[in-house]
Design an enzyme around this catalytic site. Structure first.
Site, mmCIF file in Angstrom:
data_model
loop_
_atom_site.group_PDB
_atom_site.id
_atom_site.type_symbol
_atom_site.label_atom_id
_atom_site.label_comp_id
_atom_site.label_asym_id
_atom_site.label_seq_id
_atom_site.Cartn_x
_atom_site.Cartn_y
_atom_site.Cartn_z
ATOM 1 N N GLU A 55 43.365 -0.706 -8.331
ATOM 2 C CA GLU A 55 43.777 0.010 -7.127
ATOM 3 C C GLU A 55 42.540 0.395 -6.345
ATOM 4 O O GLU A 55 41.555 0.858 -6.916
ATOM 5 C CB GLU A 55 44.568 1.288 -7.445
ATOM 6 C CG GLU A 55 45.974 1.086 -7.941
ATOM 7 C CD GLU A 55 46.701 2.413 -8.155
ATOM 8 O OE1 GLU A 55 46.362 3.409 -7.460
ATOM 9 O OE2 GLU A 55 47.592 2.458 -9.013
ATOM 10 N N GLU B 191 46.623 5.242 -15.051
ATOM 11 C CA GLU B 191 45.971 6.514 -14.778
ATOM 12 C C GLU B 191 46.409 7.662 -15.692
ATOM 13 O O GLU B 191 47.042 8.633 -15.267
ATOM 14 C CB GLU B 191 46.200 6.919 -13.308
ATOM 15 C CG GLU B 191 45.604 5.937 -12.326
ATOM 16 C CD GLU B 191 45.749 6.357 -10.873
ATOM 17 O OE1 GLU B 191 45.095 5.745 -10.022
ATOM 18 O OE2 GLU B 191 46.510 7.324 -10.595
#
Length: 453
Positions: free
Chosen positions: A360, A174
């Site tokens: 995720e 991320e």
């Protein structure tokens, strides 16, 4: 309908080769922050600053995974997962970011990998999940381009010492969060609020991905390698033409600055025009370095980003429009499974990309233990709905190869401290007792049904 019946019908929607796993991150679960040679990271510093984290919580102990490794590996076996996605703590391997290797740190991850291999669980490693060694932060951290070189050295060391037992590796988790939440919004470490710092961090992070990919290929050319993004699923707040244009600008700012260099070797023109702090950072050869071939990419998705046209804002979306659907998780995020399919269709329509994993996906459901059980029905429904959306994407021909539920266990949720629980396993932070939740039993049943296909 029984758990077995509901999970069997869902399992039937996925190819036999599909991978089901769970995910964690080093600072969120390991604890032992001052043991066996580890030195502080930016999150150690940030979490100890008054007012930065809810409740003053820190990752000093977290889930004590460092001391409970074998028991947690056995817990993964009990859940029946195919794969485990974890991150390696840079300050546990190279406490000062560069220099002498910390052998006890290498030993910990070596034992983790040996334990996974012994138990037949695939090892999906992340090199960086936000815990930059504090010594590098003192030199500018991700705003200093030399950090890209340090990261490549770290990647090369990890590959040389641990790469033989990995199934996949990714450079970053991320970048959007570490760049924008850490350098523009100031809510994550290192806590800066500067567009100039954010743009510097954008480019250094992208450059570090490229240099690390080169290092990975040099040491382990046959290892599947890539990067994990949390792309914004940008949706307009209304049907107006102005909001549609705002979506385009927001996509450039939130997604294009990462996807463009990695997959096209170019930044979006609109960002370069409006952010001179980014353009000034680019040196000859940088974009060629960033634009390395990768084998796969990871997609982290939780909730959509709704944007509206904002006069005077070149890149709306940092402050988002209100949610459309009333259903929210306990952290306040809108529940919208269609956001997952929306962002996948957008990205594959915009860029030429390889196969991907959902690395995720999950929900904050703070349901507690009652009579020895956790009835987290909201999380179970969230996982089921998003997995059905994932199956729809496979039916549409998108190259989705696996799914990792976030998270294996409740853990330190960054600026939210321990106030939000994302795990399919409950953790009592006082006693460190683990309790598999209803969602965990459901996920176990799903994986078991899939293995029986």
């Amino acid at each position: 309908m029984s758990i077995e019946t509901s999970t069997q019908s869902l399992a039937n929607r996925f190819p036999k080769s599909f991978v089901f796993g769970t995910a964690t991150a080093s600072y969120q679960i390991e604890g032992a922050v001052m043991e066996d040679g580890r030195k502080p990271s930016i999150w150690d510093a940030f979490s100890h600053m008054p007012g930065r984290v809810k409740g003053g919580d820190t990752g000093d102990v977290a889930c004590d995974h460092y001391h409970r490794l074998d028991a947690d590996l056995d817990l993964m076996v009990e859940l029946g997962i195919d794969a485990y996605r974890f991150s390696i703590a840079w300050p546990r391997i190279l406490p000062d970011g560069r220099g002498a290797t910390n052998e006890p740190g290498i030993d910990f991850y070596s034992r983790l990998l040996d334990g996974l291999n012994k138990r037949g669980i695939k090892a999906f490693a992340t090199l960086y999940h936000w815990d930059l060694p504090i010594a590098l932060a003192g030199r500018g951290g991700w705003t200093d381009r030399d950090t890209a070189s340090a990261f490549a050295d770290y990647a090369r060391l990890v590959m040389a010492r641990l790469g033989d037992r990995l199934d996949t590796v990714v450079t970053f988790n991320e970048p959007w969060c570490m760049v924008y939440m850490g350098h523009l919004m100031g809510v994550h470490a290192p806590g800066e609020r500067s567009m100039a710092a954010a743009m510097a961090a954008v480019h250094t992070t992208n450059l570090a991905h490229g240099t690390a990919m080169q290092a990975i290929r040099a040491e382990r050319p046959d290892l599947n390698a890539g990067i994990v993004f949390n792309p914004m699923s940008v949706m307009p707040a209304s049907d107006s033409d102005a909001d549609a244009r705002a979506v385009d600008r927001a996509n450039d700012f939130h997604n294009g600055v990462f996807y463009g260099p990695v997959f096209e070797g170019a930044y979006p023109a609109s960002v370069l025009e409006n952010c001179p702090d980014l353009a000034s950072r680019i040196e000859p050869g940088d974009l060629e370095t960033i634009h390395q071939p990768i084998d796969f990419w990871g997609l982290n998705y939780y909730t959509p980003m709704r944007v509206a046209d904002t006069p005077g804002e070149a890149f709306p979306g940092v402050v988002t429009a209100p949610a459309v659907k009333p259903e929210k998780t306990d952290i306040g995020w809108e529940i919208e499974p269609a956001g997952l399919s929306h962002v996948v269709r957008y990205l594959y329509g915009r860029y030429q990309m390889p196969e991907f994993y959902i690395t995720e996906n999950g929900a904050a459901d703070n349901t507690g233990v009652e009579n020895g059980a956790v009835s987290d029905t909201m999380r179970l429904n969230y996982l089921s709905d998003h997995l059905n959306t994932a199956a729809d994407l496979i039916d549409e021909g998108y190259p989705l190869k696996g799914y990792f539920a976030w998270s294996l266990m409740d853990n330190y949720e960054w600026a939210e401290g321990y106030s939000q629980r994302f795990g399919i396993v409950h953790v009592d932070y006082e006693t460190q007792k683990r309790t598999i939740k209803q969602s965990g039993h459901w996920y176990k049943s799903l994986v078991s049904a899939h293995r029986g296909l």
